[in-house]
Design an enzyme around this catalytic site. Structure first.
Site, PDB file in Angstrom:
ATOM      1  N   PHE A   1       0.834  -1.216   0.000  1.00 40.48           N
ATOM      2  CA  PHE A   1       0.000   0.000   0.000  1.00 40.48           C
ATOM      3  C   PHE A   1       0.863   1.257   0.000  1.00 40.48           C
ATOM      4  CE2 PHE A   1      -2.181  -3.455   2.058  1.00 40.48           C
ATOM      5  CZ  PHE A   1      -3.427  -3.429   1.461  1.00 40.48           C
TER       6      PHE A   1
ATOM      7  N   TYR B   1      -0.188   9.383 -11.995  1.00 40.50           N
ATOM      8  CA  TYR B   1      -0.549   8.425 -10.948  1.00 40.50           C
ATOM      9  C   TYR B   1      -1.047   7.114 -11.557  1.00 40.50           C
ATOM     10  CZ  TYR B   1      -3.447   6.094  -7.487  1.00 40.50           C
ATOM     11  OH  TYR B   1      -4.023   5.144  -6.687  1.00 40.50           O
TER      12      TYR B   1
ATOM     13  N   LYS C   1       0.692   3.072 -11.716  1.00 37.37           N
ATOM     14  CA  LYS C   1       0.022   1.835 -11.294  1.00 37.37           C
ATOM     15  C   LYS C   1      -0.017   0.821 -12.439  1.00 37.37           C
ATOM     16  CE  LYS C   1      -0.910   2.841  -7.029  1.00 37.37           C
ATOM     17  NZ  LYS C   1      -0.534   1.987  -5.894  1.00 37.37           N
TER      18      LYS C   1
ATOM     19  N   HIS D   1     -10.296  14.026  -0.979  1.00 33.25           N
ATOM     20  CA  HIS D   1     -11.420  13.140  -1.285  1.00 33.25           C
ATOM     21  C   HIS D   1     -12.774  13.712  -0.845  1.00 33.25           C
ATOM     22  CE1 HIS D   1      -8.107  10.003  -1.419  1.00 33.25           C
ATOM     23  NE2 HIS D   1      -8.559  10.143  -2.645  1.00 33.25           N
ATOM     24  N   LEU D   2     -13.778  13.329  -1.610  1.00 33.23           N
ATOM     25  CA  LEU D   2     -15.088  13.966  -1.484  1.00 33.23           C
ATOM     26  C   LEU D   2     -15.721  13.807  -0.102  1.00 33.23           C
ATOM     27  CD1 LEU D   2     -17.397  15.485  -2.889  1.00 33.23           C
ATOM     28  CD2 LEU D   2     -18.335  13.260  -3.539  1.00 33.23           C
TER      29      LEU D   2
HETATM   30  N1  UFG Z   1     -15.124  16.241  -5.775  1.00 29.06           N
HETATM   31  C1  UFG Z   1     -15.728  17.474  -5.635  1.00 29.06           C
HETATM   32  N2  UFG Z   1     -15.209  18.331  -4.709  1.00 29.06           N
HETATM   33  C2  UFG Z   1     -14.131  18.030  -3.934  1.00 29.06           C
HETATM   34  C3  UFG Z   1     -13.530  16.744  -4.084  1.00 29.06           C
HETATM   35  C4  UFG Z   1     -14.064  15.886  -5.025  1.00 29.06           C
HETATM   36  O1  UFG Z   1     -16.692  17.790  -6.311  1.00 29.06           O
HETATM   37  O2  UFG Z   1     -13.699  18.862  -3.130  1.00 29.06           O
HETATM   38  C5  UFG Z   1     -15.673  15.303  -6.763  1.00 29.06           C
HETATM   39  C6  UFG Z   1     -14.662  14.917  -7.828  1.00 29.06           C
HETATM   40  O3  UFG Z   1     -14.670  15.849  -8.882  1.00 29.06           O
HETATM   41  C7  UFG Z   1     -15.154  13.528  -8.224  1.00 29.06           C
HETATM   42  C8  UFG Z   1     -15.756  12.975  -6.931  1.00 29.06           C
HETATM   43  O4  UFG Z   1     -16.008  14.113  -6.109  1.00 29.06           O
HETATM   44  O5  UFG Z   1     -16.154  13.646  -9.168  1.00 29.06           O
HETATM   45  C9  UFG Z   1     -14.839  12.036  -6.206  1.00 29.06           C
HETATM   46  O6  UFG Z   1     -13.582  12.664  -6.057  1.00 29.06           O
HETATM   47  P1  UFG Z   1     -12.412  12.086  -5.143  1.00 29.06           P
HETATM   48  O7  UFG Z   1     -11.291  13.078  -5.208  1.00 29.06           O
HETATM   49  O8  UFG Z   1     -12.959  11.733  -3.803  1.00 29.06           O
HETATM   50  O9  UFG Z   1     -12.023  10.718  -5.848  1.00 29.06           O
HETATM   51  P2  UFG Z   1     -11.562  10.454  -7.356  1.00 29.06           P
HETATM   52  O10 UFG Z   1     -12.712   9.779  -8.029  1.00 29.06           O
HETATM   53  O11 UFG Z   1     -11.037  11.643  -8.020  1.00 29.06           O
HETATM   54  O12 UFG Z   1     -10.297   9.534  -7.112  1.00 29.06           O
HETATM   55  C10 UFG Z   1     -10.377   8.224  -6.663  1.00 29.06           C
HETATM   56  C11 UFG Z   1      -9.101   7.874  -5.905  1.00 29.06           C
HETATM   57  C12 UFG Z   1      -7.902   7.984  -6.803  1.00 29.06           C
HETATM   58  C13 UFG Z   1      -8.126   7.135  -8.022  1.00 29.06           C
HETATM   59  C14 UFG Z   1      -9.428   7.464  -8.672  1.00 29.06           C
HETATM   60  C15 UFG Z   1      -9.704   6.475  -9.751  1.00 29.06           C
HETATM   61  O13 UFG Z   1      -8.942   8.728  -4.809  1.00 29.06           O
HETATM   62  O14 UFG Z   1      -6.760   7.537  -6.123  1.00 29.06           O
HETATM   63  O15 UFG Z   1     -10.499   7.385  -7.759  1.00 29.06           O
HETATM   64  O16 UFG Z   1     -10.472   7.050 -10.695  1.00 29.06           O
HETATM   65  F1  UFG Z   1      -7.145   7.353  -8.921  1.00 29.06           F
END
Ligand code: UFG
Length: 328
Positions: free
Chosen positions: A73, A141, A145, A189-190
């Site tokens: 991890f 990133y 992977k 993260h969201l």
């Molecule tokens: N989002 C917002 N506002 C924020 C943060 C996120 O609207 O402040 C949205 C993003 O645009 C996305 C969704 O919420 O549509 C989820 O976003 P995250 O950042 O939580 O997660 P991601 O989907 O971008 O990323 C995750 C993992 C990554 C991985 C990816 C694979 O965290 O490590 O999925 O697609 F690469």
């Protein structure tokens, strides 16, 4: 007791896997630089502080111990940062990981479970995404992977090191016990950010883009509980031991939720109103990412136990309040 080396075991997903390994009768040995991990997350477990690029330290552990499998991890995970600092990502997620492989092979350790990601698919052509979909990452990133997945196939062919690569969709939630959970600096993260907009007066969550091709204009993602991911790792380990075949699996719930739906779930679970504003798209976000995890279910016997979005949010909420109290 079977000894499992868990590199990055003091981080978010790693610490949940360590806890579950111990509960199921394994002996996890945590190997973590503590750059982004927390010793508190693995209290009560054996912890070696080190970097996966440290061949000598790893080879020493492999010589002295009887490691049945390595779970890795220990990688950087922030997509945006990987675009700004690609070398940081290639150096750790690729070059250092090769040192880990070298130490494993030189010591005869031949089982490996790898944390891969939905980011290897880039913009998917079809949803739900199956494992045989086109692999076309759109950021460094995701490329790091995919490079490791490809290297693993070559290493297996040459040396018989068997691996299972698990492509996570959106890991979320926390152990229901409330003592371990998500804590990234900075957090991107969201779900934790929506919760922070409730807990911190000065923080407002921005919805990144409202003009996506989805029913409410915001991105759809497949959120999967971290303990369901942990369970899949242990099933993958047991399958690797019993079948001895390398494989790649998606891990998601197969259901997608928009950003607005996640915000609504947070409102229902917490009974509070997150502070939300709308902003432009974040570069590199595909409209929809939803997994087909049928292969993991059929071949690993995996079945998510905490698939409801409310359950995921509830455990994250419990953790986020605990985290704030402890100042992590
Ligand atoms: N989002 C917002 N506002 C924020 C943060 C996120 O609207 O402040 C949205 C993003 O645009 C996305 C969704 O919420 O549509 C989820 O976003 P995250 O950042 O939580 O997660 P991601 O989907 O971008 O990323 C995750 C993992 C990554 C991985 C990816 C694979 O965290 O490590 O999925 O697609 F690469």
């Amino acid at each position: 007791m079977k000894e499992i080396l868990v590199t990055g075991g003091a981080g978010y997903i790693g610490s949940h896997v360590v806890k579950m390994l111990a509960e199921r009768g394994y002996h996890p040995i945590v190997f973590d630089s503590l750059e982004n991990g927390f010793a508190e997350f693995v209290r009560g477990h054996e912890l070696v502080q080190g970097n996966i690029g440290d061949y000598a330290l790893l080879a020493d552990i492999f010589r002295k111990r009887n490691i049945a499998c390595v779970m890795n991890f220990a990688s950087y995970i922030a997509v945006g940062e990987s675009v700004q600092l690609p070398l940081k990502y290639y150096a750790n997620n690729v070059a250092n990981t090769f040192e880990l492989f070298r130490a494993m092979l030189d010591s005869g350790v031949k089982r490996f479970i790898f944390s891969s990601t939905a980011a290897v698919y880039g913009y998917p052509e079809e949803v739900p995404i199956r494992e045989n979909a086109k692999l076309s990452p759109i950021n460094p990133y995701g490329r790091t992977k995919l490079m490791i997945e490809q290297a693993l196939q070559d290493i297996d062919a040459a040396s018989g090191m068997k691996f299972i690569a698990l492509r996570y969709f959106n890991a979320a939630g926390a152990d229901p016990g409330g003592n371990i959970g998500e804590s990234h600096t900075p957090e991107t993260h969201l779900i934790p950010l929506i919760l922070r907009s409730i807990l911190e007066d000065e923080y407002t969550i921005t919805v990144f883009g409202t003009d996506y091709r989805t029913h409410d204009g915001t991105c759809i993602r497949d959120y999967i509980h971290v303990n369901d991911l942990a369970d899949a790792h242990i099933l993958a380990l047991e399958t690797l031991v019993s079948k001895g075949e390398s494989a790649v699996y998606n891990l998601g719930n197969g259901r997608g939720f928009t950003v607005r739906e996640v915000i609504d779930a947070v409102k229902r679970v917490t009974g509070k109103n997150p502070k939300v504003k709308e902003g432009p798209r974040r570069p590199g976000d595909p409209d929809v990412l939803v997994a087909s995890s049928e292969e993991a279910m059929a071949e690993l016997g995996w079945k998510p136990q905490m698939a409801e979005l409310e359950t995921i949010v509830e455990t994250a909420w419990r953790w986020e309040r605990q985290r704030k109290r402890k100042g992590w």
